[in-house]
Structure formats: structure tokens, C-alpha cells
Design a protein around this motif. Structure first.
Motif, PDB file in Angstrom:
ATOM      1  N   LEU A 190     -36.962  82.421 103.534  1.00  0.00           N
ATOM      2  CA  LEU A 190     -36.793  82.096 102.217  1.00  0.00           C
ATOM      3  C   LEU A 190     -36.549  83.445 101.451  1.00  0.00           C
ATOM      4  O   LEU A 190     -36.988  84.437 101.598  1.00  0.00           O
ATOM      5  N   PRO A 191     -35.776  83.431 100.141  1.00  0.00           N
ATOM      6  CA  PRO A 191     -35.342  84.638  99.362  1.00  0.00           C
ATOM      7  C   PRO A 191     -36.853  85.444  99.118  1.00  0.00           C
ATOM      8  O   PRO A 191     -37.808  84.929  98.637  1.00  0.00           O
ATOM      9  N   GLN A 192     -36.762  86.639  99.048  1.00  0.00           N
ATOM     10  CA  GLN A 192     -37.965  87.497  98.782  1.00  0.00           C
ATOM     11  C   GLN A 192     -37.443  88.343  97.353  1.00  0.00           C
ATOM     12  O   GLN A 192     -36.472  88.498  96.994  1.00  0.00           O
ATOM     13  N   THR A 193     -38.661  88.807  97.054  1.00  0.00           N
ATOM     14  CA  THR A 193     -38.221  89.797  95.800  1.00  0.00           C
ATOM     15  C   THR A 193     -37.268  91.098  96.080  1.00  0.00           C
ATOM     16  O   THR A 193     -36.443  91.458  95.337  1.00  0.00           O
ATOM     17  N   LEU A 213     -34.065  89.170  95.815  1.00  0.00           N
ATOM     18  CA  LEU A 213     -33.567  89.024  94.441  1.00  0.00           C
ATOM     19  C   LEU A 213     -34.568  90.026  93.513  1.00  0.00           C
ATOM     20  O   LEU A 213     -35.447  89.572  93.117  1.00  0.00           O
ATOM     21  N   PRO A 214     -34.032  91.123  92.952  1.00  0.00           N
ATOM     22  CA  PRO A 214     -34.967  91.982  92.243  1.00  0.00           C
ATOM     23  C   PRO A 214     -35.419  91.375  91.006  1.00  0.00           C
ATOM     24  O   PRO A 214     -36.494  91.691  90.529  1.00  0.00           O
ATOM     25  N   PRO A 258     -35.218  80.301  89.943  1.00  0.00           N
ATOM     26  CA  PRO A 258     -35.941  80.508  91.005  1.00  0.00           C
ATOM     27  C   PRO A 258     -37.111  81.416  90.529  1.00  0.00           C
ATOM     28  O   PRO A 258     -36.963  82.122  89.702  1.00  0.00           O
ATOM     29  N   CYS A 259     -38.207  81.179  91.145  1.00  0.00           N
ATOM     30  CA  CYS A 259     -39.393  82.082  91.072  1.00  0.00           C
ATOM     31  C   CYS A 259     -40.357  82.270  92.197  1.00  0.00           C
ATOM     32  O   CYS A 259     -40.328  80.936  93.029  1.00  0.00           O
ATOM     33  N   ILE A 260     -41.428  82.555  92.285  1.00  0.00           N
ATOM     34  CA  ILE A 260     -42.494  82.398  93.360  1.00  0.00           C
ATOM     35  C   ILE A 260     -43.678  81.537  92.897  1.00  0.00           C
ATOM     36  O   ILE A 260     -44.434  82.171  91.702  1.00  0.00           O
ATOM     37  N   CYS A 261     -43.859  80.484  93.371  1.00  0.00           N
ATOM     38  CA  CYS A 261     -44.803  79.626  92.927  1.00  0.00           C
ATOM     39  C   CYS A 261     -46.074  80.262  93.447  1.00  0.00           C
ATOM     40  O   CYS A 261     -46.057  80.491  94.669  1.00  0.00           O
ATOM     41  N   SER A 262     -47.236  79.603  92.908  1.00  0.00           N
ATOM     42  CA  SER A 262     -48.708  79.916  93.559  1.00  0.00           C
ATOM     43  C   SER A 262     -49.287  78.463  93.473  1.00  0.00           C
ATOM     44  O   SER A 262     -49.269  77.857  92.340  1.00  0.00           O
TER      45      SER A 262
END
Length: 197
Positions: free
Chosen positions: A116-119, A122-123, A137-141
Motif C-alpha cells: 500500500l502507499p506509504q508516507t 505520498l509526502p 487518502p490518509c492513514i487510518c487507525s
């Protein structure tokens, strides 16, 4: 294949445009001695099965970065249980790159995994709770807690007529454990509970 599967069903908020529920599956490597063998479970009788039990040991919170997506249609060779347990989560099955490496060494087909795309890719990718735009898009927790599970066997000692001490299996030790999973979502709309935490 030494596989552990977590399934979460999250009730949707219809007034926020979500469906009735959202299903997630997190698949990780099951380590030896993490849970007691099923043969031992079958042999040990449980007294008072209707009792609500408290865990004897609280194990620390585990924070896992789920950076790989698992293809549902190919996942049966990883574990036959994924087909049943993760049926509602076909598009949301996640694992970790380090677990994938372990399974690949055991001969599992790598085509079922997609990084999956990482930081780093995608800065401007940020945590969903900090993201203002619902369609970005974002990092879900997602956090969950297993309140009670059989984690170890208990051994008792007995002394025979000659005074010789021996030990035997006499019960199950129970544990509680919490997990937090971080994973990529293509839009914040798929992670609205993260706002409340």
C-alpha cells in the motif's frame, strides 16, 4: 501457515453517508506459544462455563503498521479461514510486510499481496484524524481489545507416596491484549471513527 486473523465489524453512521456496516480484516503471523494448542483446550474441562471471566494477565498494547493489502480471491492458500472470516471485508484485508516475507519464505504465492502507499510515496499523506478533507487518502487507525483468551497452560505439582514431586497440566491461564492497526485508506470517509479518538 501460522496465521492469526482479526475481523472487525464497524456499524456505519447512515446520516454521514456510510453503509450499514464496514468490515475490516487484519492478518498477521501467529507466533509459537502465543495461544495454547487446541488439543490441550479440548482435554481441559471448564468449570462454570457461563461465568463471565476476567483475564489473569494484561499483556501490553501492540501497535501494528499494516502496510500490505491481501487479495481475497487468492488468500485461501494463506489460510482457508480467510474465505469465511473475511467475506464481508473483501476490499479491506490488511497485513504487514514483515509477515509477508515470512510467508513467502514458506512458499506462499506473492501475487496475493499488494504493498500500500506509504508516507514516503505520498509526502502529504497524513493520519485520518488530522485530515480535513473527507475524500483524501490518509492513514487510518483502528484499535481493538481481546478481553479474554487462553494464552498459557497452568501446571500444578503433586507429590506421590514416595515424596517425589511431579507436575501436570491443571488449567488455562487467561490473558487480555489490545491492538492498534494503522493502514492506508483511499479516502477519509472510510475511517470516520478516527475523528472521535
Amino acid at each position: 501457515q501460522e496465521v492469526k486473523i482479526f475481523r472487525a465489524l464497524i456499524l456505519g453512521e447512515l446520516e454521514r453517508g456510510q453503509s450499514q456496516f464496514q468490515a475490516l480484516c487484519f492478518v498477521t503471523r501467529l507466533h509459537h506459544n502465543e495461544i495454547i494448542p487446541s488439543e490441550s483446550m479440548a482435554k481441559l474441562r471448564q468449570k462454570n462455563p457461563r461465568t463471565v471471566r476476567q483475564a489473569e494477565e494484561v499483556r501490553g498494547l501492540e501497535h501494528l503498521a499494516m502496510d500490505v493489502a491481501v487479495n481475497f480471491s487468492k488468500a485461501a492458500q494463506l489460510s482457508s479461514h480467510i474465505h469465511n472470516v473475511c467475506a464481508e471485508a473483501k476490499e479491506a484485508i490488511y497485513t504487514r510486510e514483515e509477515d509477508v516475507k515470512f510467508w513467502l519464505e514458506k512458499g506462499v504465492d506473492g501475487s496475493m499481496f499488494e504493498v500500500l502507499p506509504q508516507t514516503s510515496d505520498l509526502p502529504d499523506l497524513q493520519r485520518c484524524k488530522l485530515c480535513a478533507d473527507r475524500w483524501k487518502p490518509c492513514i487510518c487507525s483502528y484499535s481493538l481489545s481481546i478481553e479474554w483468551y487462553p494464552c498459557m497452560l497452568k501446571y500444578c505439582k503433586s507429590r506421590d507416596a514416595g515424596g517425589k514431586v511431579s507436575s501436570y497440566k491443571c488449567g488455562i491461564r487467561s490473558c487480555q491484549k489490545g491492538y492498534t492497526f494503522d493502514y492506508y485508506v483511499p479516502q477519509k470517509q472510510l475511517c470516520l471513527w478516527d475523528e472521535e479518538t
